[in-house]
Design a protein around this motif. Structure first.
Motif, PDB file in Angstrom:
ATOM      1  N   UNK A 311      32.036  18.474  73.949  1.00 51.29           N
ATOM      2  CA  UNK A 311      30.915  19.284  74.417  1.00 51.29           C
ATOM      3  C   UNK A 311      29.725  18.406  74.808  1.00 51.29           C
ATOM      4  N   UNK A 312      28.924  18.908  75.753  1.00 55.64           N
ATOM      5  CA  UNK A 312      27.701  18.200  76.132  1.00 55.64           C
ATOM      6  C   UNK A 312      26.743  18.165  74.944  1.00 55.64           C
ATOM      7  N   UNK A 313      26.080  17.037  74.770  1.00 58.96           N
ATOM      8  CA  UNK A 313      25.118  16.913  73.675  1.00 58.96           C
ATOM      9  C   UNK A 313      25.751  16.852  72.303  1.00 58.96           C
ATOM     10  N   UNK A 314      26.987  16.382  72.239  1.00 56.65           N
ATOM     11  CA  UNK A 314      27.735  16.326  70.976  1.00 56.65           C
ATOM     12  C   UNK A 314      26.990  15.544  69.887  1.00 56.65           C
ATOM     13  N   UNK A 315      26.566  14.337  70.190  1.00 56.73           N
ATOM     14  CA  UNK A 315      25.875  13.516  69.190  1.00 56.73           C
ATOM     15  C   UNK A 315      24.517  14.115  68.831  1.00 56.73           C
ATOM     16  N   UNK A 316      23.804  14.600  69.841  1.00 59.36           N
ATOM     17  CA  UNK A 316      22.475  15.167  69.602  1.00 59.36           C
ATOM     18  C   UNK A 316      22.559  16.391  68.705  1.00 59.36           C
ATOM     19  N   UNK A 317      23.492  17.303  69.006  1.00 58.84           N
ATOM     20  CA  UNK A 317      23.608  18.539  68.228  1.00 58.84           C
ATOM     21  C   UNK A 317      24.053  18.256  66.792  1.00 58.84           C
ATOM     22  N   UNK A 318      24.899  17.260  66.629  1.00 59.87           N
ATOM     23  CA  UNK A 318      25.335  16.899  65.280  1.00 59.87           C
ATOM     24  C   UNK A 318      24.168  16.361  64.467  1.00 59.87           C
ATOM     25  N   UNK A 319      23.352  15.543  65.079  1.00 60.10           N
ATOM     26  CA  UNK A 319      22.208  14.970  64.382  1.00 60.10           C
ATOM     27  C   UNK A 319      21.149  16.036  64.075  1.00 60.10           C
ATOM     28  N   UNK A 320      20.987  17.012  64.968  1.00 58.19           N
ATOM     29  CA  UNK A 320      20.054  18.116  64.697  1.00 58.19           C
ATOM     30  C   UNK A 320      20.531  18.906  63.480  1.00 58.19           C
ATOM     31  N   UNK A 321      21.841  19.147  63.409  1.00 57.34           N
ATOM     32  CA  UNK A 321      22.393  19.908  62.281  1.00 57.34           C
ATOM     33  C   UNK A 321      22.338  19.115  60.986  1.00 57.34           C
ATOM     34  N   UNK A 322      22.519  17.773  61.083  1.00 55.83           N
ATOM     35  CA  UNK A 322      22.592  16.928  59.889  1.00 55.83           C
ATOM     36  C   UNK A 322      21.650  15.739  60.058  1.00 55.83           C
ATOM     37  N   UNK A 323      20.351  15.948  59.894  1.00 51.97           N
ATOM     38  CA  UNK A 323      19.362  14.891  60.169  1.00 51.97           C
ATOM     39  C   UNK A 323      19.467  13.674  59.258  1.00 51.97           C
TER      40      UNK A 323
END
Length: 356
Positions: A311-323
């Motif tokens: 998915x687009x933004x895979x790394x970004x979304x994961x980091x948002x969910x798990x800072x």
């Protein structure tokens, strides 16, 4: 100085299993008063079909595996295999405490019942099906029986000092008989386990590492092991995660190459989990990462080869969910990624897209 090397004659009784199969044919057909050509042709066709069915049934019957030739462990073999001379428990005598017998196709180890001082035993790459003679080795610390023909480990007895047991690449189908209070490491890689039921967790309170890769497990139910630190469950048929709440000291969990579609089952009791490998599963929604927020110490996560990783933004979304995450798929997060994730999260909060 006296040296105690106790020997006993190995049992030479051979065991053979025979299987009788009977086919019953007793259905009598009533003869018609008059037989036409059409009836004869139909009868021939029916017989042909029956013959074909019988042939197919014969082909489908599995071959019965013949037991390997009887190869007992002998005194001559022991002379080459024993080593490490140590004092016995009372300190008044000496005995060999280490045994290594590999690649000899051994099927019978009855002779070892008398070698009660053994502490380190390696019987890997033989043809063993029975470990009961080892039950008398009450001083045993380390046991390796990899690549044999074991279907169970029953008969081992208490073995009160056993700390390491490696039983990889056998045919073990149940966990009954594994109940050793000082066992710290248990290796069951590459067996035929379908369930964890039967594991006597009440007596495995010292277990730190459990290796279960390459079995046929579908669930984690049955793991009440509060002292466990490392759990390896890769290459199974895992579809659900259950009973993980008792793993309060677990630091590493490997679930690579299973069939997990969701990340349900993780517990807030898992306060020490730092590394989680979910590579090669079936997680398709990035929202599933939100469920890992219950793991406060999680620092390294592997999600590659899941549909969500495309998915687009895979790394970004994961980091948002798990800072608090430090690594995703073994790559550390850069400072600019953290800044972008924080700003994106802040903007969403302001716009009311996510709950504060």
């Amino acid at each position: 100085m006296s040296v105690a090397i106790v020997t006993s004659a190995a049992s030479n009784e051979e065991m053979s299993d025979t299987e009788d199969e009977g086919l019953e044919e007793g259905q009598e057909a009533e003869e018609p008063a008059e037989e036409t050509n059409e009836d004869i042709e139909e009868g021939d066709e029916e017989h042909k079909r029956e013959d074909k069915d019988e042939e197919e049934n014969e082909e489908e019957e599995p071959e019965v595996e013949e037991p390997p030739p009887h190869v007992p462990l002998t005194e001559e073999m022991l002379k080459e295999a024993l080593s490490l001379l140590c004092k016995t428990g009372n300190g008044l005598a000496h005995a060999y405490v280490k045994l290594e017998v590999n690649d000899l196709e051994i099927t019978d180890i009855s002779i070892l019942q008398s070698f009660i001082h053994l502490r380190y035993v390696d019987l890997s790459r033989n043809s063993l099906r029975d470990l009961s003679p080892l039950g008398s080795l009450t001083h045993l610390l380390c046991l390796r029986v990899d690549q044999n023909h074991l279907v169970s480990v029953g008969g081992l007895g208490e073995l009160p000092y056993l700390q390491l047991a490696s039983l990889s690449q056998n045919r073990i189908q149940n966990l009954q008989g594994i109940a050793h209070p000082r066992l710290e490491s248990l290796n069951l890689l590459g067996n035929e386990l379908r369930t964890l039921e039967g594991l006597d967790c009440s007596n495995l309170y010292s277990l730190r590492t459990l290796e279960l890769r390459g079995n046929q497990l579908q669930s984690t139910a049955g793991l009440y092991l509060p002292s466990l630190r490392e759990l390896f469950l890769a290459q199974n048929n895992m579809k659900t995660l259950e009973g993980l709440e008792s793993l309060v000291h677990l630091t590493r969990l490997h679930l690579r190459d299973n069939q997990l579609e969701t990340l349900d089952g993780f517990s807030e009791n898992m306060q020490n989990l730092q590394y989680l490998n979910l590579r090669g599963n079936l997680v398709s929604r990035m929202q599933e990462a939100e469920k890992l927020k219950v793991l406060p110490m999680l620092r390294a996560l592997v999600l590659r080869e899941n549909p969500c990783a495309d998915e687009d933004g895979y790394r970004l979304e994961t980091l948002i969910a798990l800072p608090n995450l430090e690594r995703l798929d073994k790559d550390f997060f850069e400072e600019d990624e953290r800044t972008e994730a924080a700003e994106t999260q802040r903007a969403r909060l302001e716009d009311g897209i996510v709950e504060s």
